[in-house]
Each structure stands twice: as C-alpha cells, then as structure tokens.
Write a protein that holds these residues in place. Sequence first.
Motif, PDB file in Angstrom:
ATOM      1  N   PRO A  34       1.147  -1.193  -0.514  1.00 16.18           N
ATOM      2  CA  PRO A  34       0.342   0.540  -0.013  1.00 16.18           C
ATOM      3  C   PRO A  34       0.770   1.037   0.258  1.00 16.18           C
ATOM      4  CG  PRO A  34      -1.211  -2.037   1.543  1.00 16.18           C
ATOM      5  CD  PRO A  34       0.159  -2.742   1.304  1.00 16.18           C
ATOM      6  N   ALA A  35       2.333   0.787  -0.057  1.00 19.90           N
ATOM      7  CA  ALA A  35       2.731   2.207  -0.093  1.00 19.90           C
ATOM      8  C   ALA A  35       2.989   2.998  -1.158  1.00 19.90           C
ATOM      9  CB  ALA A  35       4.129   2.362   1.102  1.00 19.90           C
ATOM     10  N   PHE A  36       3.288   1.926  -2.097  1.00 19.12           N
ATOM     11  CA  PHE A  36       3.655   2.147  -3.357  1.00 19.12           C
ATOM     12  C   PHE A  36       2.333   2.233  -4.685  1.00 19.12           C
ATOM     13  CE2 PHE A  36       7.220  -0.261  -1.313  1.00 19.12           C
ATOM     14  CZ  PHE A  36       8.341   0.563  -1.819  1.00 19.12           C
ATOM     15  N   SER A  37       2.620   2.907  -5.346  1.00 21.48           N
ATOM     16  CA  SER A  37       1.719   3.364  -6.784  1.00 21.48           C
ATOM     17  C   SER A  37       2.173   1.723  -7.057  1.00 21.48           C
ATOM     18  CB  SER A  37       2.507   4.792  -7.599  1.00 21.48           C
ATOM     19  OG  SER A  37       1.602   3.848  -8.797  1.00 21.48           O
ATOM     20  N   GLU A  38       1.244   2.142  -8.138  1.00 24.30           N
ATOM     21  CA  GLU A  38       0.732   0.653  -8.914  1.00 24.30           C
ATOM     22  C   GLU A  38       1.565   0.435  -9.615  1.00 24.30           C
ATOM     23  OE1 GLU A  38      -3.020  -0.779  -9.939  1.00 24.30           O
ATOM     24  OE2 GLU A  38      -4.005  -0.734  -8.371  1.00 24.30           O
ATOM     25  N   GLN A  39       2.224   2.476 -10.216  1.00 23.29           N
ATOM     26  CA  GLN A  39       3.068   2.010 -11.558  1.00 23.29           C
ATOM     27  C   GLN A  39       4.264   2.794 -11.292  1.00 23.29           C
ATOM     28  OE1 GLN A  39       1.077   5.790 -12.215  1.00 23.29           O
ATOM     29  NE2 GLN A  39      -0.544   4.833 -14.184  1.00 23.29           N
ATOM     30  N   ALA A  40       4.631   2.255  -9.302  1.00 22.69           N
ATOM     31  CA  ALA A  40       6.236   2.629  -9.098  1.00 22.69           C
ATOM     32  C   ALA A  40       7.044   1.922 -10.027  1.00 22.69           C
ATOM     33  CB  ALA A  40       6.406   2.283  -8.114  1.00 22.69           C
ATOM     34  N   THR A  41       8.194   2.402  -9.376  1.00 22.60           N
ATOM     35  CA  THR A  41       9.615   1.800 -10.178  1.00 22.60           C
ATOM     36  C   THR A  41      10.611   1.177  -9.066  1.00 22.60           C
ATOM     37  OG1 THR A  41      10.689   3.578 -10.660  1.00 22.60           O
ATOM     38  CG2 THR A  41       9.120   2.650 -12.188  1.00 22.60           C
ATOM     39  N   ILE A  42      11.804   0.541  -9.703  1.00 19.64           N
ATOM     40  CA  ILE A  42      12.537   0.210  -8.543  1.00 19.64           C
ATOM     41  C   ILE A  42      13.868  -0.316  -9.551  1.00 19.64           C
ATOM     42  CG2 ILE A  42      12.161  -2.362  -8.537  1.00 19.64           C
ATOM     43  CD1 ILE A  42      13.970  -2.378  -5.293  1.00 19.64           C
ATOM     44  N   PHE A  43      15.211   0.166  -9.110  1.00 24.39           N
ATOM     45  CA  PHE A  43      15.611   0.026  -9.844  1.00 24.39           C
ATOM     46  C   PHE A  43      17.209   0.217  -8.484  1.00 24.39           C
ATOM     47  CE2 PHE A  43      13.615   2.313 -12.778  1.00 24.39           C
ATOM     48  CZ  PHE A  43      14.075   1.030 -13.539  1.00 24.39           C
ATOM     49  N   GLY A  84       5.107  20.803  -1.555  1.00 27.14           N
ATOM     50  CA  GLY A  84       3.760  20.836  -2.505  1.00 27.14           C
ATOM     51  C   GLY A  84       3.933  19.923  -2.056  1.00 27.14           C
ATOM     52  N   THR A  85       3.636  19.109  -3.161  1.00 26.46           N
ATOM     53  CA  THR A  85       3.174  17.780  -3.386  1.00 26.46           C
ATOM     54  C   THR A  85       4.429  16.674  -3.697  1.00 26.46           C
ATOM     55  OG1 THR A  85       2.210  17.807  -5.353  1.00 26.46           O
ATOM     56  CG2 THR A  85       0.678  18.496  -4.460  1.00 26.46           C
ATOM     57  N   ALA A  86       5.325  17.015  -3.535  1.00 28.41           N
ATOM     58  CA  ALA A  86       6.292  15.958  -3.873  1.00 28.41           C
ATOM     59  C   ALA A  86       7.008  15.941  -2.917  1.00 28.41           C
ATOM     60  CB  ALA A  86       6.788  16.596  -4.858  1.00 28.41           C
ATOM     61  N   ALA A  87       7.691  14.566  -2.855  1.00 27.30           N
ATOM     62  CA  ALA A  87       9.173  15.123  -1.400  1.00 27.30           C
ATOM     63  C   ALA A  87       9.769  13.707  -2.081  1.00 27.30           C
ATOM     64  CB  ALA A  87       8.452  14.394  -0.310  1.00 27.30           C
ATOM     65  N   SER A  88      10.689  13.381  -1.370  1.00 28.42           N
ATOM     66  CA  SER A  88      11.878  12.547  -0.993  1.00 28.42           C
ATOM     67  C   SER A  88      12.061  12.100   0.198  1.00 28.42           C
ATOM     68  CB  SER A  88      12.805  13.157  -2.543  1.00 28.42           C
ATOM     69  OG  SER A  88      13.815  13.751  -1.781  1.00 28.42           O
ATOM     70  N   ALA A  89      12.962  11.445  -0.080  1.00 23.94           N
ATOM     71  CA  ALA A  89      12.853  10.096   1.895  1.00 23.94           C
ATOM     72  C   ALA A  89      14.703   9.475   1.232  1.00 23.94           C
ATOM     73  CB  ALA A  89      11.785   9.637   2.365  1.00 23.94           C
ATOM     74  N   ARG A  90      15.224   8.930   2.524  1.00 24.67           N
ATOM     75  CA  ARG A  90      15.816   8.039   2.737  1.00 24.67           C
ATOM     76  C   ARG A  90      15.732   7.421   3.497  1.00 24.67           C
ATOM     77  NH1 ARG A  90      22.341   9.215   3.153  1.00 24.67           N
ATOM     78  NH2 ARG A  90      22.856   7.606   4.399  1.00 24.67           N
ATOM     79  N   ILE A  91      16.151   5.535   3.479  1.00 27.82           N
ATOM     80  CA  ILE A  91      15.900   5.263   5.027  1.00 27.82           C
ATOM     81  C   ILE A  91      17.209   4.596   4.987  1.00 27.82           C
ATOM     82  CG2 ILE A  91      14.884   2.817   5.527  1.00 27.82           C
ATOM     83  CD1 ILE A  91      12.126   4.381   4.781  1.00 27.82           C
ATOM     84  N   ASP A  92      18.001   4.476   6.166  1.00 29.31           N
ATOM     85  CA  ASP A  92      18.899   3.251   6.397  1.00 29.31           C
ATOM     86  C   ASP A  92      18.397   1.794   6.590  1.00 29.31           C
ATOM     87  OD1 ASP A  92      20.700   4.833   4.809  1.00 29.31           O
ATOM     88  OD2 ASP A  92      21.177   5.341   6.468  1.00 29.31           O
ATOM     89  N   LEU A 108       5.430  10.703  -4.142  1.00 29.01           N
ATOM     90  CA  LEU A 108       4.270  11.990  -4.583  1.00 29.01           C
ATOM     91  C   LEU A 108       2.455  12.197  -3.755  1.00 29.01           C
ATOM     92  CD1 LEU A 108       4.355  11.807  -8.905  1.00 29.01           C
ATOM     93  CD2 LEU A 108       5.119  13.722  -7.191  1.00 29.01           C
ATOM     94  N   LYS A 109       1.581  13.406  -3.471  1.00 27.79           N
ATOM     95  CA  LYS A 109       0.486  13.104  -3.394  1.00 27.79           C
ATOM     96  C   LYS A 109      -0.262  13.230  -4.130  1.00 27.79           C
ATOM     97  CE  LYS A 109      -1.941  15.186   0.906  1.00 27.79           C
ATOM     98  NZ  LYS A 109      -2.068  16.297   1.729  1.00 27.79           N
ATOM     99  N   VAL A 110      -1.126  11.524  -4.349  1.00 27.44           N
ATOM    100  CA  VAL A 110      -2.064  11.989  -5.573  1.00 27.44           C
ATOM    101  C   VAL A 110      -2.852  12.033  -4.983  1.00 27.44           C
ATOM    102  CG1 VAL A 110      -2.496  10.283  -7.183  1.00 27.44           C
ATOM    103  CG2 VAL A 110      -0.299  11.021  -7.148  1.00 27.44           C
ATOM    104  N   GLU A 111      -4.203  12.359  -5.424  1.00 27.72           N
ATOM    105  CA  GLU A 111      -5.481  12.404  -4.650  1.00 27.72           C
ATOM    106  C   GLU A 111      -5.465  12.499  -3.049  1.00 27.72           C
ATOM    107  OE1 GLU A 111      -7.837   9.358  -6.901  1.00 27.72           O
ATOM    108  OE2 GLU A 111      -7.783  10.145  -8.274  1.00 27.72           O
ATOM    109  N   GLY A 112      -4.625  13.397  -2.197  1.00 29.91           N
ATOM    110  CA  GLY A 112      -4.723  13.866  -0.910  1.00 29.91           C
ATOM    111  C   GLY A 112      -3.761  12.676  -0.364  1.00 29.91           C
ATOM    112  N   ASN A 113      -3.504  11.708  -1.183  1.00 32.12           N
ATOM    113  CA  ASN A 113      -3.014  10.470  -0.176  1.00 32.12           C
ATOM    114  C   ASN A 113      -1.185  10.404  -0.778  1.00 32.12           C
ATOM    115  OD1 ASN A 113      -4.585   9.491   1.350  1.00 32.12           O
ATOM    116  ND2 ASN A 113      -5.335   8.883  -0.642  1.00 32.12           N
ATOM    117  N   TRP A 114      -0.050  10.326   0.267  1.00 32.72           N
ATOM    118  CA  TRP A 114       1.061   9.899  -0.580  1.00 32.72           C
ATOM    119  C   TRP A 114       1.283   8.827  -0.942  1.00 32.72           C
ATOM    120  CZ3 TRP A 114       4.380  14.318  -1.186  1.00 32.72           C
ATOM    121  CH2 TRP A 114       4.220  15.603  -0.400  1.00 32.72           C
ATOM    122  N   THR A 115       2.193   8.219  -1.985  1.00 37.39           N
ATOM    123  CA  THR A 115       2.531   7.750  -2.571  1.00 37.39           C
ATOM    124  C   THR A 115       3.938   7.533  -2.879  1.00 37.39           C
ATOM    125  OG1 THR A 115       2.096   5.639  -3.885  1.00 37.39           O
ATOM    126  CG2 THR A 115       1.489   7.459  -4.471  1.00 37.39           C
TER     127      THR A 115
END
Length: 127
Positions: A34-43, A84-92, A108-115
Amino acid sequence: MSNPIYVHEYNAIVEVLNKYNEGGAKADSAIMKPAFSEQATIFGIDSDNKLVGGPIQGLFDTIDSTFKPSPDAKAAIVRIDIVGTAASARIDTNDISGFSFTDFFNLLKVEGNWTVVNKIYHTHATG
C-alpha cells in the motif's frame, strides 16, 4: 514562530515509509504494497555494476520469495524533504534478511495521499 506547514505532511509520509519498513522486516510484501503506486519503479546496481530493476512488483516478488522475517532489523528514516505535492526520503536499514540497504524514495501526493512512485537503492557489503 512561522506556521509548520509540513508537519502533517511529514507525519503522513512517515506512516507510508513505516509500511515499507514493516513489510521488509516481516518479509511480507502485502504490508508494504500500500505504500507504493501501482506504477512505481525500483532500480539498483547489481554485483556486476549493471543497472537492474523495473516495475515495483519485482521488489514484492523478492521480498516474498527470498527474504525471511528479521526481528532484529533496524531501520532509520534519515531524511524527508517536502515541497508541495512532491517529496523525497532516505531510509537506512540494517539486518534485513542479512542485508543492509540505503534506499531513496520519491513520493507524490496523489488525490490527497502520499505514495512512493520510485525507489532506488544501494546494497551495502556485508562481512
């Protein structure tokens, strides 16, 4: 004191990132999905220094097939940057199925929810 306009947004992003952390520690992609957009990517970069990744489903498949629950896992949200509606984060993260990672997320904050829309990662050498 100025209005702390991003406190609510910060807390909402922490909630999203904690789903990722919990899913990794419990080796259960259903918790993190649920934390990820269905269109999310990983690299990331593999052991041959080649680019690997693609759709986020690859992360979920790896979590469910390769990882084991890690009760001693430690994760720290090192930073969150919001505009605004964009964010970045780092986790170790340490001791996730014997691995340690540094993950960078774009949200991104999409339709009121961060994803999470993208994750890139570095796998730390063990030993």
